[in-house]
Design a protein around this motif. Structure first.
Motif, PDB file in Angstrom:
ATOM      1  N   THR A  82       6.368 -32.106  -1.596  1.00 21.02           N
ATOM      2  CA  THR A  82       5.454 -31.478  -2.534  1.00 21.02           C
ATOM      3  C   THR A  82       6.124 -30.370  -3.316  1.00 21.02           C
ATOM      4  OG1 THR A  82       3.690 -31.899  -0.968  1.00 21.02           O
ATOM      5  CG2 THR A  82       3.216 -30.344  -2.752  1.00 21.02           C
ATOM      6  N   ILE A  93       4.570 -34.977  -6.653  1.00 23.07           N
ATOM      7  CA  ILE A  93       4.723 -35.264  -5.231  1.00 23.07           C
ATOM      8  C   ILE A  93       5.374 -36.623  -5.120  1.00 23.07           C
ATOM      9  CG2 ILE A  93       3.517 -35.794  -3.106  1.00 23.07           C
ATOM     10  CD1 ILE A  93       1.604 -33.707  -3.634  1.00 23.07           C
ATOM     11  N   TYR A 299      -1.865 -33.168  -7.785  1.00 19.41           N
ATOM     12  CA  TYR A 299      -0.876 -34.122  -7.304  1.00 19.41           C
ATOM     13  C   TYR A 299      -0.699 -35.252  -8.311  1.00 19.41           C
ATOM     14  CZ  TYR A 299      -1.526 -31.892  -2.753  1.00 19.41           C
ATOM     15  OH  TYR A 299      -1.592 -30.980  -1.733  1.00 19.41           O
ATOM     16  N   THR A 301       1.001 -38.779  -7.715  1.00 21.80           N
ATOM     17  CA  THR A 301       1.603 -39.504  -6.609  1.00 21.80           C
ATOM     18  C   THR A 301       1.079 -40.928  -6.510  1.00 21.80           C
ATOM     19  OG1 THR A 301       1.930 -39.451  -4.203  1.00 21.80           O
ATOM     20  CG2 THR A 301      -0.183 -38.671  -5.017  1.00 21.80           C
TER      21      THR A 301
END
Length: 414
Positions: A82, A93, A299, A301
Motif C-alpha cells: 500500500t 495498491i 485504493y 487495485t
C-alpha cells in the motif's frame, strides 16, 4: 584519675559517623530490594490481567504459526502493498492474488505417521429446498414498495455508522425481484470468492473436463496462506487430496490451500476469470478498480468484486441446481453443511436453513456473508461490512438480516 585517650576522642566521631552510614546503606539496600520485588510482582500481576482481557494482543509478537489448538474459520488474506495518499491520482495498491504467491515454509506440526493417500470421498446427505405452502398476500405493487423500504433501512444503518462501509444486495430466487444498496461498489470478497471459482469448476465437470477423483498434493510449493488453511494445520507435506474433498474444504472450511488446488486444476486464475465474468462481471476480479474504504483510504487495485456480482453468482448456482441438480448438488451441500454458522443465522427463524460462504480479511477490516436462505421463499442475500471490529461488523450484518427477514415475512402475512 586516668585521663581519656585523646586519640580515641578524636576517632570516636568518625567511627560513629561510619557506623551510621553503614547502617543507612544496609537499610537503603534492603528497601531497594523490597521495592524491586514489589515492582516485578505488580508488573507480573498487571501482565496476567492484561493477557486475560486482551488475549489476541499479548504475545502476538512471539506467537508461532505452528500453534494450532482449535480449528476456527480461517481468514482468506491477500497480500497487499500500500502507498497511501490524499489524492486519488497517486494512490496505488499492488494487485493482490487470490492467495499469496510465496512458498509455504512451515510444515504442519504433527508427530503421527501420515498416510499420504487421498482420504475417501464421503458425501453428506443431499440438501433439498423445502416446498412450502406459503401464499404471498402482498400485491406486487406493495412488494415493490416494501423492497424500497428495505433499501432505505439499510441506507439508514450505513448513515448511522460513521466508521463503516456497508454494501448489500437482495434477490428473490423465486420471483426474480431484487434491491441493492451500494451494490456496485468494489468490495473485497476474500474466501467468499470460492463460490464463482467452484461454479466454473463444476461447469467444466459437467462437460467432462474435470474429475472429482483428480488428485492434488500438498507440498512445500503449494500456494495458499498457511494461517488460512485447515490442510496446512492438519497435514504434513506429501498428503494427497481428491478434488472433491478440496472443493468441500474450500467452501465448508474456507481453506485457501484447498481453493488453490482447484484453481491449479483449471490452469490458474487467468483462465478462470473470463469464465466468471460470463456469469457476472460488473466488477471484474482482474480489473483495476478505484474505491474508498471505511477509513477514507483510496485504493486502486485488482482482486475486487461487488455485492451485485456475488448475488448473481448465487442466482446462477440456484438456477443451475434446479435445472441440473446432479451437477450442483455438491456445492449446495457444502454451503449447507458449512462448519461455522452464518452471522445472519440469528436474524431468521431458528429452523431456517442457511446455505452460505463467508469472506474475512482482518487486515482490511472486510467481512462478507453470501447466503441462500430457504425461508418463506428462497432468497439470495449478500451483506458486506468494513469495520474496525469483527464483532461490530457481524452485529450490523445481523441487523440487516433481520430487516430482510421482516420484509419476506411481511409478504406472506395473512
Amino acid at each position: 584519675m586516668k585521663r581519656p585517650n585523646p586519640t580515641f576522642l578524636q576517632k570516636a566521631p568518625k567511627i560513629q559517623s561510619s557506623r551510621r552510614k553503614r547502617t543507612l546503606s544496609i537499610v537503603l539496600i534492603a528497601l531497594g530490594v523490597t521495592l524491586t520485588l514489589m515492582f516485578f510482582r505488580k508488573v507480573s500481576y498487571d501482565g496476567q490481567t492484561y493477557a486475560e482481557m486482551f488475549p489476541d494482543l499479548v504475545g502476538a509478537a512471539k506467537r508461532e504459526t505452528t500453534t494450532y489448538e482449535e480449528y476456527r474459520r480461517p481468514v482468506h488474506t491477500t497480500t497487499e502493498s500500500t502507498t497511501e495518499s490524499t489524492t486519488e491520482e497517486t494512490t496505488t495498491i499492488l494487485a493482490p492474488s487470490l492467495a499469496p504467491t510465496t512458498e509455504s515454509t512451515t510444515e504442519a506440526p504433527s508427530t503421527k505417521v501420515q498416510n499420504n493417500s487421498p482420504d475417501p470421498i464421503i458425501e453428506n446427505p443431499g440438501y433439498t429446498f423445502k416446498k412450502t405452502n406459503w401464499h404471498q398476500t402482498a400485491t406486487y405493487q406493495k412488494r415493490a414498495v416494501m423492497l424500497d423500504n428495505l433499501r432505505e433501512k439499510v441506507k439508514a444503518v450505513d448513515e448511522e455508522q460513521t466508521y463503516m462501509r456497508i454494501c448489500f444486495e437482495f434477490i428473490s430466487l423465486e420471483h426474480g425481484d431484487s434491491i441493492g444498496y451500494r451494490n456496485l461498489e468494489p468490495v473485497l470478497p476474500s474466501g467468499a470468492y470460492a463460490i464463482p471459482i467452484e461454479l466454473v469448476w463444476y461447469d467444466q465437470y459437467s462437460k467432462g473436463k474435470q474429475d472429482l477423483a483428480g488428485v492434488s498434493t500438498y507440498q512445500r510449493s503449494s500456494k495458499g496462506a498457511y494461517s488460512a488453511s485447515y490442510i496446512g494445520h492438519t497435514f504434513k507435506y506429501g498428503k494427497q487430496f481428491f478434488h472433491r474433498n478440496a472443493l468441500n474444504y474450500a467452501i465448508s472450511k474456507n481453506d485457501s490451500i484447498a481453493l488453490n488446488f482447484i484453481i491449479e486444476s483449471m490452469d490458474g486464475m487467468e483462465k478462470i476469470i473470463p469464465e466468471i465474468d460470463k456469469i457476472s462481471g460488473y466488477v471484474s476480479y482482474d480489473s483495476e478498480n478505484l474505491y474508498q474504504d471505511y477509513r477514507s483510504r483510496r485504493y486502486k487495485t485488482k482482486g475486487r468484486t461487488s455485492c451485485y456480482d456475488m448475488a448473481e453468482f448465487l442466482r446462477y448456482l440456484y438456477n443451475g441446481y434446479i435445472n441440473s441438480p446432479d451437477v450442483y448438488q455438491m456445492i449446495i451441500n457444502d454451503m449447507y453443511y458449512n462448519e461455522l454458522a452464518s452471522p445472519l443465522k440469528g436474524s431468521f427463524a431458528p429452523d431456517t436453513p442457511i446455505l452460505h460462504v463467508q469472506g474475512r480479511n482482518l487486515d482490511m477490516g472486510a467481512y462478507m456473508d453470501c447466503a441462500i436462505i430457504d425461508c418463506e421463499e428462497p432468497i439470495a442475500i449478500v451483506v458486506y461490512v468494513e469495520a474496525s471490529s469483527e464483532e461490530n461488523a457481524y452485529a450490523i450484518m445481523q441487523q440487516i438480516g433481520r430487516y430482510t427477514a421482516e420484509f419476506v415475512t411481511s409478504c406472506y402475512k395473512t
